[in-house]
Structure formats: structure tokens, C-alpha cells
Design a protein around this motif. Structure first.
Motif, mmCIF file in Angstrom:
data_model
loop_
_atom_site.group_PDB
_atom_site.id
_atom_site.type_symbol
_atom_site.label_atom_id
_atom_site.label_comp_id
_atom_site.label_asym_id
_atom_site.label_seq_id
_atom_site.Cartn_x
_atom_site.Cartn_y
_atom_site.Cartn_z
ATOM 1 N N GLY A 13 -30.630 -26.926 -36.577
ATOM 2 C CA GLY A 13 -31.594 -26.614 -37.563
ATOM 3 C C GLY A 13 -33.126 -27.033 -37.201
ATOM 4 O O GLY A 13 -34.083 -27.184 -38.168
ATOM 5 N N LYS A 14 -33.279 -27.161 -36.134
ATOM 6 C CA LYS A 14 -34.601 -27.636 -35.528
ATOM 7 C C LYS A 14 -35.583 -26.296 -35.376
ATOM 8 O O LYS A 14 -36.697 -26.630 -35.104
ATOM 9 N N CYS A 15 -35.148 -25.278 -35.537
ATOM 10 C CA CYS A 15 -35.995 -24.006 -35.623
ATOM 11 C C CYS A 15 -34.971 -22.811 -36.404
ATOM 12 O O CYS A 15 -33.959 -23.071 -36.443
ATOM 13 N N SER A 16 -35.971 -21.986 -36.730
ATOM 14 C CA SER A 16 -35.365 -20.653 -37.450
ATOM 15 C C SER A 16 -34.454 -19.564 -36.372
ATOM 16 O O SER A 16 -34.828 -19.729 -35.202
ATOM 17 N N LEU A 17 -33.857 -19.140 -36.885
ATOM 18 C CA LEU A 17 -33.010 -17.851 -36.128
ATOM 19 C C LEU A 17 -34.102 -16.889 -35.515
ATOM 20 O O LEU A 17 -34.109 -16.742 -34.304
ATOM 21 N N THR A 18 -35.103 -16.611 -36.420
ATOM 22 C CA THR A 18 -36.118 -15.731 -35.844
ATOM 23 C C THR A 18 -36.892 -16.410 -34.648
ATOM 24 O O THR A 18 -37.351 -15.728 -33.732
ATOM 25 N N GLN A 19 -37.285 -17.610 -34.737
ATOM 26 C CA GLN A 19 -37.890 -18.303 -33.879
ATOM 27 C C GLN A 19 -37.084 -18.423 -32.217
ATOM 28 O O GLN A 19 -37.486 -18.142 -31.404
ATOM 29 N N ALA A 20 -35.877 -18.700 -32.558
ATOM 30 C CA ALA A 20 -34.854 -18.868 -31.231
ATOM 31 C C ALA A 20 -34.791 -17.464 -30.954
ATOM 32 O O ALA A 20 -34.828 -17.340 -29.585
ATOM 33 N N ALA A 21 -34.461 -16.212 -31.540
ATOM 34 C CA ALA A 21 -34.434 -15.079 -30.718
ATOM 35 C C ALA A 21 -35.724 -14.715 -30.049
ATOM 36 O O ALA A 21 -35.655 -14.113 -29.087
ATOM 37 N N LYS A 22 -36.876 -14.820 -30.901
ATOM 38 C CA LYS A 22 -38.088 -14.498 -30.274
ATOM 39 C C LYS A 22 -38.396 -15.295 -28.983
ATOM 40 O O LYS A 22 -38.696 -14.811 -27.854
ATOM 41 N N ALA A 23 -38.039 -16.715 -28.907
ATOM 42 C CA ALA A 23 -38.329 -17.332 -27.750
ATOM 43 C C ALA A 23 -37.263 -16.794 -26.543
ATOM 44 O O ALA A 23 -37.640 -16.920 -25.297
ATOM 45 N N CYS A 24 -36.144 -16.248 -26.795
ATOM 46 C CA CYS A 24 -35.342 -15.745 -25.926
ATOM 47 C C CYS A 24 -35.461 -14.024 -25.553
ATOM 48 O O CYS A 24 -34.850 -13.635 -24.933
ATOM 49 N N ASN A 25 -36.597 -13.469 -26.384
ATOM 50 C CA ASN A 25 -36.978 -12.544 -26.070
ATOM 51 C C ASN A 25 -35.694 -11.401 -26.366
ATOM 52 O O ASN A 25 -35.582 -10.158 -25.749
ATOM 53 N N MET A 26 -34.975 -11.588 -27.520
ATOM 54 C CA MET A 26 -33.906 -10.996 -27.963
ATOM 55 C C MET A 26 -33.948 -10.524 -29.379
ATOM 56 O O MET A 26 -34.796 -10.997 -30.203
ATOM 57 N N PRO A 27 -33.515 -9.231 -29.682
ATOM 58 C CA PRO A 27 -33.495 -9.000 -31.238
ATOM 59 C C PRO A 27 -32.895 -9.966 -32.061
ATOM 60 O O PRO A 27 -31.703 -10.558 -31.382
ATOM 61 N N ILE A 28 -33.213 -10.011 -33.312
ATOM 62 C CA ILE A 28 -32.269 -11.144 -34.003
ATOM 63 C C ILE A 28 -30.836 -10.787 -33.914
ATOM 64 O O ILE A 28 -30.298 -11.840 -33.960
ATOM 65 N N SER A 29 -30.603 -9.700 -34.563
ATOM 66 C CA SER A 29 -29.142 -9.403 -34.517
ATOM 67 C C SER A 29 -28.309 -9.698 -33.312
ATOM 68 O O SER A 29 -27.127 -10.257 -33.262
ATOM 69 N N THR A 30 -28.872 -9.230 -32.198
ATOM 70 C CA THR A 30 -28.295 -9.598 -30.981
ATOM 71 C C THR A 30 -28.110 -10.935 -30.394
ATOM 72 O O THR A 30 -27.031 -11.673 -30.057
ATOM 73 N N PHE A 31 -29.020 -11.896 -30.904
ATOM 74 C CA PHE A 31 -29.075 -13.257 -30.632
ATOM 75 C C PHE A 31 -28.001 -13.888 -31.817
ATOM 76 O O PHE A 31 -27.086 -14.783 -31.256
ATOM 77 N N TYR A 32 -27.990 -13.202 -32.941
ATOM 78 C CA TYR A 32 -26.696 -13.689 -33.811
ATOM 79 C C TYR A 32 -25.431 -13.672 -33.643
ATOM 80 O O TYR A 32 -24.710 -14.474 -33.379
ATOM 81 N N VAL A 33 -25.390 -12.217 -33.099
ATOM 82 C CA VAL A 33 -24.135 -11.971 -32.291
ATOM 83 C C VAL A 33 -23.720 -13.032 -31.384
ATOM 84 O O VAL A 33 -22.559 -13.221 -31.209
ATOM 85 N N LYS A 34 -24.560 -12.937 -30.393
ATOM 86 C CA LYS A 34 -23.985 -14.134 -29.445
ATOM 87 C C LYS A 34 -23.940 -15.219 -29.782
ATOM 88 O O LYS A 34 -22.883 -15.831 -29.074
ATOM 89 N N CYS A 35 -24.640 -15.849 -30.539
ATOM 90 C CA CYS A 35 -24.334 -17.143 -31.268
ATOM 91 C C CYS A 35 -22.683 -17.371 -31.777
ATOM 92 O O CYS A 35 -22.170 -18.417 -31.585
#
Length: 200
Positions: free
Chosen positions: A171-193
């Protein structure tokens, strides 16, 4: 004078049609009158085949190396054969099997024998197609059991993925922030998680 045509079919672009082309040329078909499709024989919706059939008249002869090059669907082979020979009034010659030459034995017995052979070979062609599909399915299933992966290889995860996953998960960052930091689409980051959670 009869107009002589030839038809060649291979199932994929990688397959080599040379043997069919040689057989047709040896039978006297000019290169200009050879029609070729690189497509499955499951039906007759093939552009060059349809183009050839439109040109057929009562004095035409169609050469094909073997019945499975014409098609692999029993009912459709029968229907197409009758359409060419009865509606169009053209003849068909199957080079590999001289019995299937509609120019010969046009009497009742000859027609009867030709029809019987055609039915048998059409059945064999479709049955072989079904067997090929079954063998492919069995081979894929066996390979999957051995851990073989199909499709494009997976892209490696970014080096900072697990760190960003931990930040988002805690909970230290949002999904959008985490995905952006990884240079990944939000949906892809979420699926990998989600995959990581399931594997944990």
C-alpha cells in the motif's frame, strides 16, 4: 479444341508444390493454365480454385495430381466433382489414379466404377485430415505435459518489478505508479502480480 487446366494445392506457404507442378507439366498443362492455392483443403473457398472453375467450359479438362490436392472434405469433394463434370460439363483427370479420368469410359459401367473409386478416395482424404488433426492435438497435449511452452517466449520482467510489487502490495504506492515505474501497461503489471500471488 479442349482447354487444359491444372490445379495445385499445398496446405501451408512452407510446403513445396514442385512435385505437383512437375506432374501437371508432364501431363501437358501449360504453366499459364496452372492455378495454385496455399491453403487448407477443408473446403473449396480458395481464391485461385474458384477462379479456375469460373473459366471451365464443356471442352475443358482439369488435371490434379491426387484427390487430396483437390480437397479433404468428403461431401464437398463429391459436390464439387459433380458440379465440374455435370453442371460445367468439363472433365477431371486425377494423374495418380488413371481410373479417375472422366474422359474415359463414359458408359454406365465406367461411370459406376469411377464414382465408387471417387467416393472411396474422398472418404480416405477426409479421414486422413481428421487423423492429422487428432495426432497434432495429441502431440500438443503430450508436449504440454512435458512442460513444453507454446507461443511467443515470455518477456523477462523488469529488474525493479519485484520491488514495485512489494511497494504496491504493502500500500505504499498505487497500481498506476508501480506499473509506470516498471514501464509496463497497468493491466500487464496487474496480471503479473496476480500470477505471483497464485504461485506464492
Amino acid at each position: 479444341m479442349s482447354k487444359i487446366y491444372g490445379y495445385v494445392r499445398v496446405s501451408t506457404k512452407e510446403q513445396n508444390p514442385d512435385r505437383q507442378l512437375v506432374a501437371l507439366k508432364q501431363a501437358g498443362v501449360s504453366a499459364a493454365n496452372i492455378y495454385m492455392d496455399k491453403i487448407s483443403g477443408k473446403d473449396f473457398n480458395r481464391p485461385n480454385y474458384r477462379k479456375m472453375v469460373r473459366r471451365l467450359t464443356k471442352d475443358s479438362v482439369v488435371y490434379v495430381k491426387s484427390i487430396d490436392r483437390l480437397g479433404r472434405n468428403y461431401k464437398e469433394i463429391m459436390d464439387e466433382w459433380r458440379y465440374i463434370t455435370q453442371v460445367k460439363g468439363a472433365d477431371i483427370v486425377v494423374i495418380a489414379l488413371p481410373l479417375l479420368d472422366t474422359r474415359r469410359s463414359k458408359n454406365l459401367l465406367g461411370t459406376f466404377i469411377s464414382d465408387m473409386v471417387l467416393q472411396l478416395l474422398s472418404f480416405v482424404a477426409e479421414n486422413e485430415r481428421r487423423n492429422i488433426r487428432q495426432r497434432q492435438a495429441e502431440g500438443i497435449a503430450a508436449a504440454k505435459e512435458r512442460g513444453v511452452r507454446f507461443g511467443r517466449p515470455r518477456k523477462p520482467l523488469p529488474e525493479n518489478f519485484y520491488g514495485q510489487y512489494d511497494l504496491w502490495h504493502s500500500g505504499k504506492c498505487s497500481l498506476t505508479q508501480a506499473a509506470k515505474a516498471c514501464n509496463m501497461p497497468i493491466s500487464t503489471f496487474y496480471v503479473k502480480c496476480k500470477q505471483i500471488k497464485q504461485e506464492a
